[in-house]
Design an enzyme around this catalytic site. Structure first.
Site, PDB file in Angstrom:
ATOM      1  N   ASP A  81       0.966  -1.179  -0.032  1.00  0.00           N
ATOM      2  CA  ASP A  81       0.105  -0.260  -0.080  1.00  0.00           C
ATOM      3  C   ASP A  81       1.056   1.045   0.009  1.00  0.00           C
ATOM      4  O   ASP A  81       1.741   1.206   0.799  1.00  0.00           O
ATOM      5  CB  ASP A  81      -0.973  -0.006   1.195  1.00  0.00           C
ATOM      6  CG  ASP A  81      -1.889   0.911   1.262  1.00  0.00           C
ATOM      7  OD1 ASP A  81      -2.365   1.496   0.191  1.00  0.00           O
ATOM      8  OD2 ASP A  81      -2.433   1.457   2.351  1.00  0.00           O
ATOM      9  N   HIS A  82       0.714   2.218  -0.926  1.00  0.00           N
ATOM     10  CA  HIS A  82       1.443   3.568  -0.992  1.00  0.00           C
ATOM     11  C   HIS A  82       2.792   3.220  -0.705  1.00  0.00           C
ATOM     12  O   HIS A  82       3.588   3.859   0.063  1.00  0.00           O
ATOM     13  CB  HIS A  82       0.769   4.582   0.126  1.00  0.00           C
ATOM     14  CG  HIS A  82      -0.427   4.799  -0.082  1.00  0.00           C
ATOM     15  ND1 HIS A  82      -0.852   5.811  -1.027  1.00  0.00           N
ATOM     16  CD2 HIS A  82      -1.596   4.338   0.690  1.00  0.00           C
ATOM     17  CE1 HIS A  82      -2.247   6.064  -0.748  1.00  0.00           C
ATOM     18  NE2 HIS A  82      -2.604   5.063   0.006  1.00  0.00           N
ATOM     19  N   HIS A 179      -7.628   9.863   3.715  1.00  0.00           N
ATOM     20  CA  HIS A 179      -7.154   9.044   4.655  1.00  0.00           C
ATOM     21  C   HIS A 179      -7.469   9.483   6.086  1.00  0.00           C
ATOM     22  O   HIS A 179      -7.542  10.603   6.437  1.00  0.00           O
ATOM     23  CB  HIS A 179      -5.814   8.887   4.491  1.00  0.00           C
ATOM     24  CG  HIS A 179      -5.254   8.068   3.335  1.00  0.00           C
ATOM     25  ND1 HIS A 179      -4.516   8.680   2.391  1.00  0.00           N
ATOM     26  CD2 HIS A 179      -5.399   6.977   2.849  1.00  0.00           C
ATOM     27  CE1 HIS A 179      -4.222   7.998   1.269  1.00  0.00           C
ATOM     28  NE2 HIS A 179      -5.033   6.787   1.501  1.00  0.00           N
ATOM     29  N   HIS A 210      -9.486   4.665  -2.386  1.00  0.00           N
ATOM     30  CA  HIS A 210      -8.841   4.908  -1.273  1.00  0.00           C
ATOM     31  C   HIS A 210      -9.572   5.773   0.093  1.00  0.00           C
ATOM     32  O   HIS A 210     -10.580   6.243  -0.334  1.00  0.00           O
ATOM     33  CB  HIS A 210      -7.428   5.604  -1.247  1.00  0.00           C
ATOM     34  CG  HIS A 210      -6.247   4.653  -1.800  1.00  0.00           C
ATOM     35  ND1 HIS A 210      -5.276   4.385  -1.268  1.00  0.00           N
ATOM     36  CD2 HIS A 210      -6.430   4.348  -3.169  1.00  0.00           C
ATOM     37  CE1 HIS A 210      -4.407   3.465  -2.067  1.00  0.00           C
ATOM     38  NE2 HIS A 210      -4.987   3.486  -2.966  1.00  0.00           N
ATOM     39  N   ASN A 253     -10.045   0.411  -0.007  1.00  0.00           N
ATOM     40  CA  ASN A 253      -8.984   0.450   1.167  1.00  0.00           C
ATOM     41  C   ASN A 253      -9.426   0.842   2.428  1.00  0.00           C
ATOM     42  O   ASN A 253      -9.871   2.193   2.492  1.00  0.00           O
ATOM     43  CB  ASN A 253      -8.115   1.342   0.675  1.00  0.00           C
ATOM     44  CG  ASN A 253      -7.005   1.038  -0.460  1.00  0.00           C
ATOM     45  OD1 ASN A 253      -7.262  -0.202  -1.141  1.00  0.00           O
ATOM     46  ND2 ASN A 253      -5.950   1.117  -0.665  1.00  0.00           N
ATOM     47  N   ILE A 254      -9.198  -0.127   3.348  1.00  0.00           N
ATOM     48  CA  ILE A 254      -9.803   0.329   4.856  1.00  0.00           C
ATOM     49  C   ILE A 254      -8.571   0.133   5.957  1.00  0.00           C
ATOM     50  O   ILE A 254      -8.301  -1.047   6.104  1.00  0.00           O
ATOM     51  CB  ILE A 254     -10.883  -0.531   5.204  1.00  0.00           C
ATOM     52  CG1 ILE A 254     -12.283  -0.109   4.152  1.00  0.00           C
ATOM     53  CG2 ILE A 254     -11.452  -0.313   6.532  1.00  0.00           C
ATOM     54  CD1 ILE A 254     -13.377  -1.020   4.229  1.00  0.00           C
TER      55      ILE A 254
HETATM   56  P1  13P Z   1      -8.803   4.908   5.814  1.00  0.00           P
HETATM   57  O1  13P Z   1      -8.011   5.757   6.382  1.00  0.00           O
HETATM   58  O2  13P Z   1     -10.024   5.598   5.230  1.00  0.00           O
HETATM   59  O3  13P Z   1      -9.017   3.702   6.050  1.00  0.00           O
HETATM   60  O4  13P Z   1      -8.170   4.593   4.030  1.00  0.00           O
HETATM   61  C1  13P Z   1      -7.108   3.786   4.106  1.00  0.00           C
HETATM   62  C2  13P Z   1      -6.288   3.560   2.924  1.00  0.00           C
HETATM   63  O5  13P Z   1      -6.788   4.237   1.800  1.00  0.00           O
HETATM   64  C3  13P Z   1      -5.101   2.845   2.730  1.00  0.00           C
HETATM   65  O6  13P Z   1      -4.417   3.225   1.423  1.00  0.00           O
HETATM   66  O1  G3H Z   2      -3.247   5.024   3.447  1.00  0.00           O
HETATM   67  C1  G3H Z   2      -2.610   5.010   4.278  1.00  0.00           C
HETATM   68  C2  G3H Z   2      -2.812   3.671   5.034  1.00  0.00           C
HETATM   69  O2  G3H Z   2      -3.755   4.137   6.150  1.00  0.00           O
HETATM   70  C3  G3H Z   2      -1.489   3.281   5.788  1.00  0.00           C
HETATM   71  O3  G3H Z   2      -1.214   3.998   6.818  1.00  0.00           O
HETATM   72  O4  G3H Z   2       1.186   4.697   6.453  1.00  0.00           O
HETATM   73  O5  G3H Z   2       0.105   4.678   8.865  1.00  0.00           O
HETATM   74  O6  G3H Z   2       0.514   2.626   7.881  1.00  0.00           O
HETATM   75  P1  G3H Z   2       0.359   4.058   7.622  1.00  0.00           P
HETATM   76 ZN    ZN Z   3      -4.628   4.981   0.627  1.00  0.00          ZN
END
Ligand code: 13P
Ligand code: G3H
Ligand code: ZN
Length: 316
Positions: A81-82, A179, A210, A253-254
């Site tokens: 993720d990201h 987010h 997201h 994404n959650i």
């Molecule tokens: P949330 O912060 O809404 O749970 O989104 C998570 C997300 O987009 C992870 O890539």
């Molecule tokens: O999009 C972001 C996700 O919620 C991941 O969060 O980078 O704090 O692990 P994090």
């Molecule tokens: Zn995200």
């Protein structure tokens, strides 16, 4: 069994969305697998850069492999993720991930294209899929913080060119979500017209939403009643998530909602048993409650009960 992210998208497209849930520790992994088995849903397990550095990326991978053995009927993809370019390359070299997300959305368009293109080239050599982002979501991730003024909806004029030039396999679009636990603080809402237009421009192309946590108000109330201070926390309306799942959004994404369940379970447990200092007591409650949350969310996404169909689909 770890499966291809694209195969999950192919089955889901236009019908439902697959839940992509972030994990950081053993309890989240157990709750996630239990919940998905209870609701018979395929799912995506997401690991962020922050999660990879929290304990150790090797520990997370080992726990996921172990969960795969503990739950032999589960079907899931493993996704970065990201990621930045270096992290994507590291994941590709490791051979464990089904797909990676390169997030160069904070860069100017041509730079985003160039970086994403390099990751796609390396990934496709290994038959790994790439999610890319166009536009800029608001909110906070561990390494990026974007305030509302700097968030930017996906520009429809760039979408086709971006996908064609980069060769990415799915697209994270900025459609008004952000987010974290404080969404829609201004007057904005989800821009369904953007999803609709992208679907027209790229028929059949998987889209990713997201910032999809719904920030259940009951969780927020319970957290605050047990000593928390979450003021004005707000998420995405669940009816809107269900709607997006029928419009080509195949991945939702959650992360935040899982953190809220964790926070509520731990705060209430220690409030109710102040003499307790055993981590397993709140941990057990969290795993059970997180599994329940996953069951509910899969109902919202429409992925509940799809496991047998997806199994058959993958055999073809
Ligand atoms: P949330 O912060 O809404 O749970 O989104 C998570 C997300 O987009 C992870 O890539
Ligand atoms: O999009 C972001 C996700 O919620 C991941 O969060 O980078 O704090 O692990 P994090
Ligand atoms: Zn995200």
């Amino acid at each position: 069994m770890i499966v291809s992210t694209q195969a999950l998208f192919k089955h889901a497209y236009g019908q439902y969305a697959v839940g992509a849930y972030n994990i950081n520790n053993a309890e989240q992994i157990m709750g996630l697998f239990r919940g998905n088995m209870d609701s018979q849903a395929p799912f995506i397990i997401q690991i962020s850069q922050g999660a990879r550095g929290y304990t150790d990326k090797r520990l997370l991978e080992a726990m996921i492999r172990a969960a795969d053995q503990i739950f032999p009927d589960a079907l899931f993809a493993v996704h970065l993720d990201h990621g930045d370019e270096a992290t994507c390359m590291d994941c590709l070299a490791g051979g464990f991930y089904s797909s990676v997300m390169i997030d160069a959305s904070h860069e100017p368009f041509d730079q985003n294209v160039a970086i994403t293109g390099r990751v796609v080239d390396a990934a496709h050599k290994r038959k790994i899929a790439v999610e890319a982002e166009l536009g800029r979501l608001g909110g906070v991730e561990e390494h990026v913080s974007v305030d509302e003024a700097n968030a930017k909806l996906t520009d429809l004029r760039q979408v086709k060119e971006f996908v064609e030039r980069t060769g990415c396999d799915s697209l994270a679009c900025a459609i008004g979500t952000s987010h974290g636990a404080y969404k829609f603080t201004g007057s904005q809402g989800i821009h369904f017209e953007i999803i609709e237009q992208i679907q027209k421009l790229l028929p059949g192309f998987p889209l990713v939403m997201h910032g999809s946590s719904s920030v259940p108000q009951d969780e927020v109330r319970r957290i605050n009643a047990a000593g928390g201070k979450l003021k004005g926390a707000k998420g995405v309306d669940e009816a809107q998530i269900s709607k997006a799942g029928k419009m080509g959004v195949t991945k939702v994404n959650i992360d935040t909602d899982g953190r809220l369940v964790w926070c509520r379970a731990h705060r209430e447990s220690f409030r109710d048993k102040p003499e307790n200092f055993d981590l397993r007591s709140p941990g057990k409650i969290f795993m059970a409650e997180y599994a329940k949350y996953i069951v509910h969310k899969n109902d919202v996404l429409g992925s509940s009960g799809k496991l047998p169909e997806v199994k058959e689909f993958l055999k073809r």
